[in-house]
Design a protein around this motif. Structure first.
Motif, PDB file in Angstrom:
ATOM      1  N   TYR A 406       0.848  -1.204   0.000  1.00 43.83           N
ATOM      2  CA  TYR A 406       0.000   0.000   0.000  1.00 43.83           C
ATOM      3  C   TYR A 406       0.880   1.250   0.000  1.00 43.83           C
ATOM      4  CZ  TYR A 406       1.125  -0.587   4.941  1.00 43.83           C
ATOM      5  OH  TYR A 406       1.795  -0.776   6.129  1.00 43.83           O
ATOM      6  N   ALA A 407       0.270   2.365  -0.405  1.00 44.31           N
ATOM      7  CA  ALA A 407       0.998   3.628  -0.543  1.00 44.31           C
ATOM      8  C   ALA A 407       0.828   4.477   0.710  1.00 44.31           C
ATOM      9  CB  ALA A 407       0.492   4.398  -1.765  1.00 44.31           C
ATOM     10  N   LEU A 408       1.886   5.215   1.058  1.00 45.09           N
ATOM     11  CA  LEU A 408       1.821   6.248   2.087  1.00 45.09           C
ATOM     12  C   LEU A 408       1.722   7.585   1.354  1.00 45.09           C
ATOM     13  CD1 LEU A 408       4.666   4.999   4.474  1.00 45.09           C
ATOM     14  CD2 LEU A 408       2.233   4.548   4.649  1.00 45.09           C
ATOM     15  N   VAL A 415       4.510   9.333  -0.906  1.00 46.23           N
ATOM     16  CA  VAL A 415       5.818   9.605  -0.311  1.00 46.23           C
ATOM     17  C   VAL A 415       6.525   8.323   0.125  1.00 46.23           C
ATOM     18  CG1 VAL A 415       5.155  11.906   0.430  1.00 46.23           C
ATOM     19  CG2 VAL A 415       4.769   9.978   1.961  1.00 46.23           C
ATOM     20  N   GLY A 416       5.838   7.199   0.093  1.00 48.55           N
ATOM     21  CA  GLY A 416       6.451   5.935   0.492  1.00 48.55           C
ATOM     22  C   GLY A 416       5.536   4.776   0.160  1.00 48.55           C
ATOM     23  N   ILE A 417       6.117   3.593   0.131  1.00 46.61           N
ATOM     24  CA  ILE A 417       5.348   2.365  -0.120  1.00 46.61           C
ATOM     25  C   ILE A 417       5.735   1.358   0.952  1.00 46.61           C
ATOM     26  CG2 ILE A 417       4.961   0.451  -1.705  1.00 46.61           C
ATOM     27  CD1 ILE A 417       5.406   2.352  -4.020  1.00 46.61           C
ATOM     28  N   GLU A 418       4.743   0.835   1.625  1.00 48.03           N
ATOM     29  CA  GLU A 418       4.982  -0.164   2.658  1.00 48.03           C
ATOM     30  C   GLU A 418       4.167  -1.410   2.348  1.00 48.03           C
ATOM     31  OE1 GLU A 418       4.269   1.407   6.535  1.00 48.03           O
ATOM     32  OE2 GLU A 418       6.160   2.535   6.578  1.00 48.03           O
ATOM     33  N   GLY A 419       4.462  -2.457   3.078  1.00 49.68           N
ATOM     34  CA  GLY A 419       3.734  -3.696   2.864  1.00 49.68           C
ATOM     35  C   GLY A 419       3.854  -4.613   4.063  1.00 49.68           C
ATOM     36  N   ILE A 420       2.948  -5.562   4.149  1.00 50.41           N
ATOM     37  CA  ILE A 420       2.985  -6.593   5.183  1.00 50.41           C
ATOM     38  C   ILE A 420       2.813  -7.940   4.501  1.00 50.41           C
ATOM     39  CG2 ILE A 420       2.186  -5.174   7.106  1.00 50.41           C
ATOM     40  CD1 ILE A 420      -0.616  -6.170   6.619  1.00 50.41           C
ATOM     41  N   LEU A 421       3.486  -8.932   5.070  1.00 58.92           N
ATOM     42  CA  LEU A 421       3.459 -10.284   4.511  1.00 58.92           C
ATOM     43  C   LEU A 421       3.181 -11.230   5.665  1.00 58.92           C
ATOM     44  CD1 LEU A 421       5.965 -11.772   1.985  1.00 58.92           C
ATOM     45  CD2 LEU A 421       5.399 -13.031   4.040  1.00 58.92           C
ATOM     46  N   ALA A 422       2.099 -11.999   5.560  1.00 58.14           N
ATOM     47  CA  ALA A 422       1.697 -12.913   6.623  1.00 58.14           C
ATOM     48  C   ALA A 422       1.760 -14.349   6.123  1.00 58.14           C
ATOM     49  CB  ALA A 422       0.290 -12.580   7.107  1.00 58.14           C
TER      50      ALA A 422
END
Length: 837
Positions: A406-408, A415-422
């Motif tokens: 997802y985008a920040l 301004v940034g891209i983060e993610g989570i992996l489960a």
């Protein structure tokens, strides 16, 4: 009004004396009270309206002005500063000699401004610095006397105005010095910083009001007090006075205790018999308090950062951040080391390691999610198969993960891209088990239909074989196979028997497709032949469907869909069974069940509709809930539609329902229509490997083949068929095969998987342990195309598997593939391709 030029000599003397008395009483004529008194004294003898002194200072001019009587406009602020006029006007204003303007309305720009102020004539005279010692004396200011009437400036006694200008010039230097001293004194007294001066004996000689406030002493107490009583580090202060630097110290409090923190700037004084140095003292208590608060805040931030980092590192998720433009990995928490085998330090040195951990289909999903995040568009989480890193970076075990990127954004800018992996491997396995349970439950309910589909061709096989036996028993020339008619009839019968066997094999294949475990090759995208999946589902449900309604099938040519073939077949079986059960068995009306496939706008649609009773409006939103069912007890588990929607949505598709779907003039609205929307399989992704085309028998050199098959008749048939092309040896047990392989040499080993005592996979392991050259020589056979043993064979050994029944041509092609694999530079392991009849 006194008229200029009228009066006796005595009047002039009185006017002179009045001006001189004012000058004698005031040392500084530029002070406001002195200036106003001089203007009033002058106005007693001439009709002036405003008295102005203009003093140039650098790029500005200071205007001292006072109005007398009922002047047209109020005077400007006393001592106000204005920019100097242009060069030409400046010369006009400041050059020597008196200037008389009889009518300002007819003059230059400056005169025009004077006219607008209500003064129509004036006299301007230079003010000379009489005490400069220069010849001629310099002009330091300008005296301007303004009048409200025209021509009055030409009638006033000039000597009186020159006397006034001379009085200003005589005291001009002292006036400016006094004004400067007043300003400096005001600055010292009103300054918020303390200022102290001390003698060479170290006693205080001067201090401002701020120093008294800061030290807590009265001004009288400060004078003559030793500086050491106030400053804690006197040696440092002395050193600072010699170097001219600033330092931080503390003032002494009552009893000599350390008091306020201060910053001092020390300056030594030369050529002064009284003062040795002075210093500027600034209270730093608020600075120290702010520094202390900042330090505490920083400590809290560090503690919170550590807590946040600990929380991130111990979260049961892989949390990561990507660079928006390049997609490179910027941060990943320590969970990645446990979940993916990627150390945090190593991951940041390999910016593409997270994407590389995905299989090929997962990388496509990763790229799509990253692209959407760059554009600030939300994208649902995707599921992918990832590979854990083993020792020295080798590929390890696999896991199933849910990944959300997802985008920040800040002010609508990414301004940034983060993610989570489960890790959802356990959930994925449970879901697969639930899906498998549902399909086996459905298969149990369809057992009668499947038995019917198999029994029909089986019955024909029995009858056809009996008829073939009679033909063989017929005497020559009486219609037996020896006659032309008998041979023709026997050939036709053999073809029909072969077709019936193929029909049974097709049903078995459809059963395998429906009931076998769902397996997807690592690195490949799931692809389904939509129309083939529809035909398989119809094969399994046909008996139930035709009992209730007329079956209408309209299958357009459509491209492959992005979904597992077996899962799609399961969804279609559920929809077809529901359609059949929606039609009452005792209903005498003619009903229909229709299946349609079509491609539209880059998607594939599958429509299953019926003319049954439909779904009640209050149940439309509940039919997708697990275990919800409107069927009679025992007729269903309530999981079919729930699992079907889950399968379709996880494949990136959608399933919709419309009910009632028909207008029935006799019975109102009825019927239901389910529409499955699926994405087309991506052409950019590599599909799973496909079977090689059979090589011509003439191109295959003869090999030594060992056949290991516990079914004696099948083993004998295989040997008989293969012997035309290869040298064949047959054994019915794995133990005997071990003996033969230890004493003899074979090019190919054709082994059944399920055998008593020693199964085919165990035989493979033992043979390869003794002689690794057989690693690529095995071909497996099986009577069922699914199960844990076959799954293990596929994952561990990656050997060809032939599913029974298979034609001779497929067997010969497999043997030819083994020969090609044994050639130089060929891969160590061949690709598995489960086959079907």
């Amino acid at each position: 009004m006194k008229t200029a030029g009228i009066g006796s000599e005595l009047d002039r003397l009185r006017a002179h004396n009045a001006l001189l008395r004012v000058a004698a009483r005031h040392e500084d004529l530029l002070q406001r009270d002195a200036f106003e008194e001089l203007a009033a004294a002058l106005a007693e003898h001439i009709p002036l309206g405003r008295l102005v002194v203009v003093v140039p200072e650098r790029e500005d001019q200071v205007v001292y002005a006072v109005s007398v009587g009922a002047s047209a406009t109020p005077a400007p602020p006393f001592g106000a500063r204005y920019p100097l006029p242009g060069a030409a006007q400046r010369r006009t204003v400041m050059e020597g000699g008196a200037r008389i303007c009889r009518d300002t309305r007819l003059g230059d720009v400056v005169d025009q401004v004077t006219a607008k102020s209500g003064f129509l004539s004036y006299v301007a005279l230079p003010i000379w610095d009489a005490r400069s010692g220069l010849t001629p004396a310099p002009i330091v200011a300008k005296l301007v006397v303004c009048f409200e009437q025209v021509d009055v400036a030409a009638e006033v006694p000039l000597e009186l105005l020159e006397l006034a200008a001379g009085l200003f010039g005589d005291k001009f230097r002292r006036s400016l010095a006094a004004a400067r001293e007043r300003r400096l004194a005001m600055i010292l007294e009103t300054s918020g910083d303390a200022m102290l001066a001390w003698s060479r004996e170290g006693t205080i000689t001067d201090a401002n009001a701020a120093a008294a406030r800061l030290t807590g002493h009265e001004m009288a107490q400060l004078m003559g007090r030793p500086l050491s009583d106030l400053v804690q580090d006197l040696a440092d202060v002395t050193a600072a006075s010699e170097s001219g630097r600033s330092l931080r110290t503390r003032l002494r409090g009552p009893g000599g205790a350390a008091g306020l923190p201060v910053a001092i700037t020390v300056t030594s004084v030369e050529h002064d018999p009284v003062v040795a140095a002075h210093m500027l003292v600034r209270d730093l208590s608020h600075v120290v308090a702010a520094e202390r608060e900042a330090a505490q805040y920083l400590a809290r931030l560090r503690a919170l950062e550590q807590q946040h980092r600990t929380l991130l590192d111990n979260a049961p998720l892989v949390i990561f951040r990507l660079e928006p433009e390049s997609g490179e990995l910027l941060y990943i928490n320590r969970r990645a080391e446990q979940l993916l085998g990627i150390a945090q330090s190593v991951a940041c040195e390999q910016p593409d390691c997270l994407r590389a951990a995905h299989d090929e289909a997962g990388r496509h999903s990763f790229d799509q999610a990253l692209l959407a995040a760059r554009n600030g568009a939300p994208l649902p989480a995707y599921e992918a198969r990832l590979t854990r890193r083993g020792a020295q970076g080798a590929a390890g075990s696999e896991l199933t993960a849910s990944v959300q990127i997802y985008a920040l954004t800040e002010r609508e800018r990414v301004v940034g891209i983060e993610g989570i992996l489960a890790d959802i491997s356990a959930e994925h396995a449970a879901r697969l088990q639930l899906v498998q349970t549902d399909r086996l439950t459905t298969l149990g309910r369809l057992a009668a239909s499947v038995a019917h589909e198999i029994n029909n061709p089986a019955a024909f096989l029995m009858l056809g074989l009996e008829h073939l036996a009679r033909l063989l028993d017929e005497p020559q020339g009486e219609g037996g196979v020896g006659s032309e008619e008998g041979r023709r009839e026997a050939g036709m019968l053999v073809q029909q028997l072969s077709d019936s066997l193929q029909r049974i094999a097709d049903i078995v294949r459809d059963l395998r497709l429906f009931s076998g475990p769902i397996r997807q090759r690592s690195g490949s995208e799931a692809r389904a032949d939509v129309n083939r999946a529809v035909q398989s589902a119809l094969t399994l449900t046909r008996s139930q469907l035709v009992e209730r309604a007329r079956l209408m099938v309209d299958l357009e040519p459509v491209p492959p869909a992005r979904i597992d073939q077996g899962r799609l077949a399961q969804v279609l079986v559920n929809l077809l069974v529901n359609a059949a059960q929606a039609i009452p068995a005792e209903d005498g009306r003619e009903h229909r069940i229709q299946v349609i496939t079509r491609a539209a706008a880059g998607q594939i649609e599958i429509e299953v509709s019926d003319t049954g009773s439909g779904i009640a409006p209050e149940d439309l939103s509940r039919i997708w809930a697990p275990f919800f069912t409107t069927k009679e007890t025992g007729a269903g588990t309530g999981l079919g539609l729930s699992i079907s929607r889950d399968i379709i949505e996880r494949a990136g598709g959608q399933i919709d329902v419309v009910s009632p779907a028909l207008e029935d003039p006799a019975g109102g609205r009825r019927g239901s229509r389910f529409i499955v929307h699926l994405a087309q399989a991506s052409a950019s992704l590599t599909p799973g490997p496909r079977a090689s085309a059979p090589a011509p028998a003439s191109s295959v050199r003869r090999k030594r083949v060992l056949v290991v098959e516990d079914e004696v008749l099948l083993a004998s048939a295989l040997a008989q068929q293969l012997s035309e092309h290869h040298d064949v040896r047959v054994t019915n047990t794995g133990a005997r095969a071990l003996e033969l392989l230890a004493t003899d040499t074979f090019d190919v080993v054709l082994s059944d998987v399920r055998m008593p005592e020693l199964a085919g996979d165990a035989l493979y392991v033992q043979v390869c342990a003794r002689n690794p050259r057989y690693r690529n020589a095995f071909i497996f056979m099986t009577g069922i195309g699914f199960g844990t043993d076959l799954g293990r064979l596929q994952e561990l050994y990656r050997r060809p598997i032939l599913e029974k029944p298979f034609p001779l041509e497929r067997l010969l092609a497999a043997i030819a593939a083994v020969e090609a694999q044994s050639a130089p530079n060929s891969p160590a392991l061949c690709t598995i391709e489960p086959t079907s009849p």
